[in-house]
Design a protein around this motif. Sequence first.
Motif, PDB file in Angstrom:
ATOM      1  N   ILE A 117     -24.466  41.892  54.910  1.00 19.58           N
ATOM      2  CA  ILE A 117     -23.761  40.567  55.046  1.00 19.58           C
ATOM      3  C   ILE A 117     -24.839  39.619  55.715  1.00 19.58           C
ATOM      4  O   ILE A 117     -24.576  38.298  55.494  1.00 19.58           O
ATOM      5  CB  ILE A 117     -22.582  40.665  56.260  1.00 19.58           C
ATOM      6  CG1 ILE A 117     -21.902  39.551  56.431  1.00 19.58           C
ATOM      7  CG2 ILE A 117     -23.352  41.177  57.680  1.00 19.58           C
ATOM      8  CD1 ILE A 117     -21.229  38.982  54.998  1.00 19.58           C
ATOM      9  N   ASP A 118     -25.896  40.057  56.216  1.00 17.78           N
ATOM     10  CA  ASP A 118     -26.933  39.042  56.726  1.00 17.78           C
ATOM     11  C   ASP A 118     -27.654  38.348  55.525  1.00 17.78           C
ATOM     12  O   ASP A 118     -27.853  37.365  55.466  1.00 17.78           O
ATOM     13  CB  ASP A 118     -28.063  39.860  57.465  1.00 17.78           C
ATOM     14  CG  ASP A 118     -27.446  40.190  58.879  1.00 17.78           C
ATOM     15  OD1 ASP A 118     -26.505  39.772  59.524  1.00 17.78           O
ATOM     16  OD2 ASP A 118     -27.871  41.142  59.630  1.00 17.78           O
ATOM     17  N   LEU A 119     -28.011  39.196  54.553  1.00 16.53           N
ATOM     18  CA  LEU A 119     -28.370  38.641  53.132  1.00 16.53           C
ATOM     19  C   LEU A 119     -27.568  37.606  52.478  1.00 16.53           C
ATOM     20  O   LEU A 119     -27.851  36.822  51.693  1.00 16.53           O
ATOM     21  CB  LEU A 119     -29.050  39.826  52.313  1.00 16.53           C
ATOM     22  CG  LEU A 119     -30.394  40.310  52.926  1.00 16.53           C
ATOM     23  CD1 LEU A 119     -30.254  41.333  53.854  1.00 16.53           C
ATOM     24  CD2 LEU A 119     -31.281  40.830  51.618  1.00 16.53           C
ATOM     25  N   ILE A 120     -26.230  37.951  52.574  1.00 18.02           N
ATOM     26  CA  ILE A 120     -25.385  37.192  52.006  1.00 18.02           C
ATOM     27  C   ILE A 120     -25.135  36.000  52.408  1.00 18.02           C
ATOM     28  O   ILE A 120     -25.096  34.976  51.795  1.00 18.02           O
ATOM     29  CB  ILE A 120     -23.784  37.902  51.954  1.00 18.02           C
ATOM     30  CG1 ILE A 120     -23.915  39.264  51.038  1.00 18.02           C
ATOM     31  CG2 ILE A 120     -22.693  37.222  51.188  1.00 18.02           C
ATOM     32  CD1 ILE A 120     -22.765  40.171  51.138  1.00 18.02           C
ATOM     33  N   ARG A 121     -25.030  35.856  53.854  1.00 13.70           N
ATOM     34  CA  ARG A 121     -25.028  34.731  54.520  1.00 13.70           C
ATOM     35  C   ARG A 121     -26.399  33.726  54.456  1.00 13.70           C
ATOM     36  O   ARG A 121     -26.054  32.468  54.500  1.00 13.70           O
ATOM     37  CB  ARG A 121     -24.585  34.893  56.037  1.00 13.70           C
ATOM     38  CG  ARG A 121     -23.413  35.514  56.492  1.00 13.70           C
ATOM     39  CD  ARG A 121     -23.160  35.935  57.794  1.00 13.70           C
ATOM     40  NE  ARG A 121     -21.720  36.345  58.151  1.00 13.70           N
ATOM     41  CZ  ARG A 121     -21.624  37.010  59.334  1.00 13.70           C
ATOM     42  NH1 ARG A 121     -22.273  37.364  60.130  1.00 13.70           N
ATOM     43  NH2 ARG A 121     -20.296  37.298  59.364  1.00 13.70           N
ATOM     44  N   ALA A 122     -27.366  34.450  54.327  1.00 14.78           N
ATOM     45  CA  ALA A 122     -28.582  33.406  54.114  1.00 14.78           C
ATOM     46  C   ALA A 122     -28.755  33.170  52.780  1.00 14.78           C
ATOM     47  O   ALA A 122     -29.721  32.369  52.208  1.00 14.78           O
ATOM     48  CB  ALA A 122     -29.935  34.406  54.550  1.00 14.78           C
ATOM     49  N   GLY A 123     -27.859  33.431  51.711  1.00 16.23           N
ATOM     50  CA  GLY A 123     -27.876  33.145  50.477  1.00 16.23           C
ATOM     51  C   GLY A 123     -28.700  33.947  49.560  1.00 16.23           C
ATOM     52  O   GLY A 123     -29.237  33.594  48.333  1.00 16.23           O
ATOM     53  N   TRP A 124     -29.156  34.889  50.093  1.00 16.72           N
ATOM     54  CA  TRP A 124     -30.272  35.982  49.192  1.00 16.72           C
ATOM     55  C   TRP A 124     -29.432  36.454  48.114  1.00 16.72           C
ATOM     56  O   TRP A 124     -30.339  36.928  47.061  1.00 16.72           O
ATOM     57  CB  TRP A 124     -30.984  36.626  50.146  1.00 16.72           C
ATOM     58  CG  TRP A 124     -32.077  36.223  51.104  1.00 16.72           C
ATOM     59  CD1 TRP A 124     -31.965  35.182  52.119  1.00 16.72           C
ATOM     60  CD2 TRP A 124     -33.408  36.333  50.924  1.00 16.72           C
ATOM     61  NE1 TRP A 124     -32.835  34.934  52.695  1.00 16.72           N
ATOM     62  CE2 TRP A 124     -34.089  35.743  52.005  1.00 16.72           C
ATOM     63  CE3 TRP A 124     -34.194  37.114  50.398  1.00 16.72           C
ATOM     64  CZ2 TRP A 124     -35.377  35.656  52.181  1.00 16.72           C
ATOM     65  CZ3 TRP A 124     -35.663  37.336  50.651  1.00 16.72           C
ATOM     66  CH2 TRP A 124     -36.213  36.427  51.733  1.00 16.72           C
ATOM     67  N   ILE A 125     -28.382  37.096  48.428  1.00 15.49           N
ATOM     68  CA  ILE A 125     -27.716  37.711  47.347  1.00 15.49           C
ATOM     69  C   ILE A 125     -26.048  37.195  47.231  1.00 15.49           C
ATOM     70  O   ILE A 125     -25.716  36.645  48.378  1.00 15.49           O
ATOM     71  CB  ILE A 125     -27.537  39.314  47.470  1.00 15.49           C
ATOM     72  CG1 ILE A 125     -27.085  39.592  48.999  1.00 15.49           C
ATOM     73  CG2 ILE A 125     -28.721  39.842  47.345  1.00 15.49           C
ATOM     74  CD1 ILE A 125     -26.944  41.130  49.386  1.00 15.49           C
ATOM     75  N   PRO A 126     -25.278  37.047  46.081  1.00 18.78           N
ATOM     76  CA  PRO A 126     -24.211  36.717  46.333  1.00 18.78           C
ATOM     77  C   PRO A 126     -23.005  37.423  46.752  1.00 18.78           C
ATOM     78  O   PRO A 126     -21.965  37.159  47.251  1.00 18.78           O
ATOM     79  CB  PRO A 126     -23.735  36.405  44.783  1.00 18.78           C
ATOM     80  CG  PRO A 126     -24.546  37.544  43.829  1.00 18.78           C
ATOM     81  CD  PRO A 126     -25.931  37.728  44.912  1.00 18.78           C
TER      82      PRO A 126
END
Length: 294
Positions: free
Chosen positions: A248-257
Motif C-alpha cells: 500500500i505504501d508503494l501504491i499511495r506513492a504512485g509507484w504501482i497501480p
Amino acid sequence: MTSRRAAIGVLILLAAGSVGLQAARDRRYAQTSMDARLLYLQSPAVAGRLALEYDALAADIYWMRAVIHYGGDRTSSRATGRFELLAPLLDLATSLDPLFRIAYRFGAIFLSEPPPGGPGRVDLAEQLLLKGLAANPQQWQYAHDLGFLYFWRRQDPRTAAEWFQRASTLPDAPEWLDPLAASMLVRGGDRQASREMLTRILDDADQEWLRNTAERWLRQLDTLDQIDQLEAMVARYRAQAGPPAAWIDLIRAGWIPGTPADPAGYPYVLKPLWGEVTLSPESPLNPLPEENAR
C-alpha cells in the motif's frame, strides 16, 4: 545367448561364494596380501586376443571382478590403495564388450561416488561414459548420464543442459529430456535460452502433459522476471523513502497501480524487513526453480 546367461549365473554363484570366503579370510588375517589385488591383464587388446571368441564372457568376468572390488573396498578399513583396480577393470570389461551398457552406466556411478564410499574420480566416470557414447553413438542414455554427472557431481547445470539437449536428439529419447535441459538452463541462470527451448516444446510437442509442463515453466520464468523487477523497485523506494511496510505504501506513492500479482493471479508477498518479494504460499507456481527459489 542361453549359454552366456548360464555362464553368468555360474559366475554370480562363484562371486557370492568368493565374497563369503574373502570375508572369512579377512576375519582371520588382518593384512591383505598385495598379490591378491594385482591386475594381471591390464591391456584390453591382450585380453581380447586371449579371450578368442569368448569376449562377451570375459567382459562379464571383469565386470563381476569390478563389482566385487568396489564392494570390498567400500567396506574396507584400509586407508590407502582403495578402488585402485576399479577403472582398469571397467576399461577391460567395456573394451571386450563395447555394448556392455550396465558396465558403462553403473561403472560411472561407482567411479564418481565420493570418498569414503568411492574413489571420487568424476574425470574417470566422464571418460567411461564418453567411451560408451563413442561406441554407441545412438544411445541417448550415455548423453543423459553425462548430463547427470555434470549436474550432480560437477555442479555445472549449463553443461548438464547441453548433454540433456544432445540426449534428446538421439533415437528413442524420452520427451522429458527437453524440459529437463530447460530446467538446467534456469538453474544455470540462462532464462532466455530456457524460455526459447520451452517455447519450442510448447509449439511442437504432441503430448498434452508435455505442453502443460512447458507452459507452467514459462509462467515460472515470467514470475522470476517479475520478482526481479519488483525487488529492484522496492530497493529504489527504500533508498528514497525508507522501507515500505506493505504494498500500500508503494501504491499511495504512485509507484504501482495496485497490489502486484503473479501470472497465476495470486498477490506477491512483500517482506519489508529485507525488501524481498516471494510467491504467495497458495500460488500454484510454487516451487520456483531451485537456484532462484525465494
